[in-house]
Write an enzyme that holds these catalytic residues in place. Structure first.
Site, PDB file in Angstrom:
ATOM      1  N   ASP A  95       0.825  -1.203   0.000  1.00 18.01           N
ATOM      2  CA  ASP A  95       0.000   0.000   0.000  1.00 18.01           C
ATOM      3  C   ASP A  95       0.865   1.262   0.000  1.00 18.01           C
ATOM      4  O   ASP A  95       1.979   1.272   0.522  1.00 18.01           O
ATOM      5  CB  ASP A  95      -0.899  -0.001   1.242  1.00 18.01           C
ATOM      6  CG  ASP A  95      -2.119   0.887   1.094  1.00 18.01           C
ATOM      7  OD1 ASP A  95      -2.369   1.384  -0.029  1.00 18.01           O
ATOM      8  OD2 ASP A  95      -2.811   1.101   2.096  1.00 18.01           O
ATOM      9  N   HIS A 143       3.399   3.253  -8.693  1.00 22.82           N
ATOM     10  CA  HIS A 143       3.204   1.822  -8.955  1.00 22.82           C
ATOM     11  C   HIS A 143       4.444   1.223  -9.623  1.00 22.82           C
ATOM     12  O   HIS A 143       4.845   0.098  -9.319  1.00 22.82           O
ATOM     13  CB  HIS A 143       1.989   1.613  -9.855  1.00 22.82           C
ATOM     14  CG  HIS A 143       0.693   1.994  -9.197  1.00 22.82           C
ATOM     15  ND1 HIS A 143       0.355   1.578  -7.931  1.00 22.82           N
ATOM     16  CD2 HIS A 143      -0.355   2.750  -9.641  1.00 22.82           C
ATOM     17  CE1 HIS A 143      -0.838   2.063  -7.614  1.00 22.82           C
ATOM     18  NE2 HIS A 143      -1.293   2.776  -8.634  1.00 22.82           N
ATOM     19  N   LEU A 183      12.573 -19.355  -3.373  1.00 24.81           N
ATOM     20  CA  LEU A 183      11.436 -18.671  -2.764  1.00 24.81           C
ATOM     21  C   LEU A 183      10.132 -19.048  -3.456  1.00 24.81           C
ATOM     22  O   LEU A 183      10.032 -19.062  -4.681  1.00 24.81           O
ATOM     23  CB  LEU A 183      11.632 -17.155  -2.863  1.00 24.81           C
ATOM     24  CG  LEU A 183      10.494 -16.277  -2.311  1.00 24.81           C
ATOM     25  CD1 LEU A 183      10.441 -16.376  -0.793  1.00 24.81           C
ATOM     26  CD2 LEU A 183      10.665 -14.819  -2.743  1.00 24.81           C
TER      27      LEU A 183
END
Length: 237
Positions: A14, A31, A125
């Site tokens: 956020d 973004h 990962l």
């Protein structure tokens, strides 16, 4: 005391737009910077010993944003997906998707499918991308699938358990998060992993996502280590 590293960390990314505005730039600039930061944090998380990282990229509610911002995000996702294919191979990262990809443009669906397929045998990962994702939507889709299996007779209603239902969710191959991090000061779930976060620890920070660093991730883990776990005992146990 030795630091306990959470196995699975979920993050709500956020503050991209507010961070950009604070610098006099358009929201999509934020973004873009946020996407670049995600690449860095993925590597940092794996080096710390985190095995699963799940991030909220685009919610089912995000379609309500301005047409310009949504178009910019879709353009960014196209670029990010292509980059992520290369990054996943370079870093041995396995990528999964959460959400309903059918709501996306066909070319983006194809790129995301290629990302998942090309990384499925990687052993580093485990990186989950929530895109066109909403927890309520996920649960409803799971219920529809389960109900259909009941109608067809492969499942009996009386045999349904929490574990069985979890197997119908988008996260069926992934353990529930130990820690949720939300950046940029908001303190709500925003329709994110509501079933999976039932026993997770929550950490909220004022730092906006593009400015979130390895040090901020460590602060979250340190806070996690200071919590008393009422479900399953203390963390150090």
């Amino acid at each position: 005391m030795e630091m306990v590293i959470p196995q699975h960390v979920a993050i709500i990314l956020d503050g991209n737009g507010r961070w950009a505005k604070s610098k006099g730039m358009p929201r999509n600039y934020g973004h873009s910077k946020g996407a670049k930061n995600l690449e860095v944090i993925c590597e940092d998380a794996y080096n710390m010993g985190i095995k699963y990282l799940t991030v909220y990229l685009f919610s089912t509610e995000n379609w309500k944003r301005s047409q310009e911002e949504v178009a910019g995000l879709m353009k960014l996702f196209r670029s990010y997906t292509k980059t992520c294919i290369k990054t996943a191979q370079k870093n041995n990262m396995k990528v999964r998707l959460l959400g309903d990809p059918t709501g996306l443009e066909p070319d983006l669906q194809e790129s995301l499918a290629k990302l998942v397929e090309s990384s499925k045998n990687n052993t580093g990962l485990n990186f989950q991308i929530a895109i066109n994702y909403g927890s309520r939507d996920e649960i409803v889709r799971a219920i529809r699938h389960l109900a259909q299996d009941c109608v067809e007779g492969s499942v009996k209603p009386q045999d349904i358990t929490e574990e069985m239902f979890s197997g119908y969710l988008d996260t069926r191959e992934v353990p529930d998060p130990d820690l949720l991090i939300r950046t940029s000061g908001e303190q709500r779930l925003s329709n994110y992993l509501m079933w999976q976060l039932a026993y997770s620890e929550f950490y909220f920070t004022e730092v906006p996502w593009p400015a979130f660093t390895k040090d901020d991730l460590w602060k979250a883990i340190e806070k996690y280590n200071g919590r008393e776990r009422r479900f399953g005992g203390r963390l150090e146990e």
